[in-house]
Design a protein around this motif. Structure first.
Motif, PDB file in Angstrom:
ATOM      1  N   GLY A   2       0.805  -1.210   0.000  1.00 39.74           N
ATOM      2  CA  GLY A   2       0.000   0.000   0.000  1.00 39.74           C
ATOM      3  C   GLY A   2       0.842   1.266   0.000  1.00 39.74           C
ATOM      4  O   GLY A   2       0.407   2.306  -0.500  1.00 39.74           O
ATOM      5  N   ARG A   3       2.047   1.192   0.543  1.00 40.13           N
ATOM      6  CA  ARG A   3       2.924   2.369   0.654  1.00 40.13           C
ATOM      7  C   ARG A   3       3.868   2.531  -0.529  1.00 40.13           C
ATOM      8  O   ARG A   3       4.338   3.639  -0.778  1.00 40.13           O
ATOM      9  CB  ARG A   3       3.798   2.272   1.906  1.00 40.13           C
ATOM     10  N   ASP A   4       4.207   1.460  -1.213  1.00 39.37           N
ATOM     11  CA  ASP A   4       5.290   1.505  -2.188  1.00 39.37           C
ATOM     12  C   ASP A   4       4.820   1.032  -3.561  1.00 39.37           C
ATOM     13  O   ASP A   4       4.682  -0.159  -3.803  1.00 39.37           O
ATOM     14  CB  ASP A   4       6.452   0.643  -1.696  1.00 39.37           C
ATOM     15  N   SER A   5       4.616   1.975  -4.458  1.00 40.04           N
ATOM     16  CA  SER A   5       4.098   1.636  -5.787  1.00 40.04           C
ATOM     17  C   SER A   5       5.147   1.019  -6.703  1.00 40.04           C
ATOM     18  O   SER A   5       4.816   0.562  -7.794  1.00 40.04           O
ATOM     19  CB  SER A   5       3.499   2.877  -6.443  1.00 40.04           C
ATOM     20  N   SER A   6       6.417   0.992  -6.281  1.00 37.72           N
ATOM     21  CA  SER A   6       7.448   0.370  -7.126  1.00 37.72           C
ATOM     22  C   SER A   6       7.371  -1.153  -7.086  1.00 37.72           C
ATOM     23  O   SER A   6       7.903  -1.824  -7.969  1.00 37.72           O
ATOM     24  CB  SER A   6       8.849   0.833  -6.700  1.00 37.72           C
ATOM     25  N   ILE A   7       6.690  -1.708  -6.080  1.00 41.97           N
ATOM     26  CA  ILE A   7       6.609  -3.167  -5.946  1.00 41.97           C
ATOM     27  C   ILE A   7       5.631  -3.720  -6.981  1.00 41.97           C
ATOM     28  O   ILE A   7       4.457  -3.379  -6.985  1.00 41.97           O
ATOM     29  CB  ILE A   7       6.171  -3.579  -4.528  1.00 41.97           C
ATOM     30  N   GLN A   8       6.174  -4.571  -7.861  1.00 48.37           N
ATOM     31  CA  GLN A   8       5.348  -5.194  -8.886  1.00 48.37           C
ATOM     32  C   GLN A   8       5.545  -6.708  -8.947  1.00 48.37           C
ATOM     33  O   GLN A   8       4.956  -7.376  -9.779  1.00 48.37           O
ATOM     34  CB  GLN A   8       5.640  -4.571 -10.252  1.00 48.37           C
ATOM     35  N   ILE A   9       6.399  -7.215  -8.043  1.00 49.82           N
ATOM     36  CA  ILE A   9       6.632  -8.658  -7.986  1.00 49.82           C
ATOM     37  C   ILE A   9       6.572  -9.109  -6.529  1.00 49.82           C
ATOM     38  O   ILE A   9       7.220  -8.512  -5.668  1.00 49.82           O
ATOM     39  CB  ILE A   9       8.013  -9.025  -8.576  1.00 49.82           C
TER      40      ILE A   9
END
Length: 124
Positions: free
Chosen positions: A62-69
């Motif tokens: 929810g805090r970090d939009s860079s996480i995609q995996i």
């Protein structure tokens, strides 16, 4: 003058930058497995984060939009990996891609089928 005419269409365009590699979130309550995943991701030059619980994973997503995996352990207390993958995608609501890699102690037919159902890209 000809060079100015050729450059004119390019004015105002932002400079091209290489696409950023998506960050990985490792979710595992086993410290040795987490450390192994961290070493691998470091060697591959991925940005990554490690958490031990599903709750921490959902908060970080929810805090970090860079996480995609997501690299998710199947057997965790409170919420198993399959439920976590479904919950994470539901909370994101399609706002960004989220690939999932399942970490299993043993690859059984049930694990393989359930991994397909949550559209995991791999099982380790």
């Amino acid at each position: 003058m000809a060079s100015q005419a050729l450059a004119a269409p390019l004015q105002g365009l932002q400079s091209f930058t290489e696409p950023k590699t998506p960050a990985v979130l490792v979710v595992n309550d086993d410290r040795e497995c987490t450390a192994s995943c961290a070493r691998m991701l470091e060697d591959l030059n991925y940005d990554f984060f490690c958490v031990a619980t599903a709750r921490e994973a959902l908060e970080r997503l929810g805090r970090d939009s860079s996480i995609q995996i997501l690299m998710v352990d199947l057997h965790m207390p409170a919420m198993d990996g399959f439920v976590l993958i479904d919950e994470a995608r539901a909370r994101l609501g399609g706002s960004r891609p989220l690939a999932a890699v399942v970490i299993a102690n043993e690859l059984t037919t049930d694990v393989a089928v359930r991994s397909l159902h949550v559209e995991a890209v791999d099982v380790l």
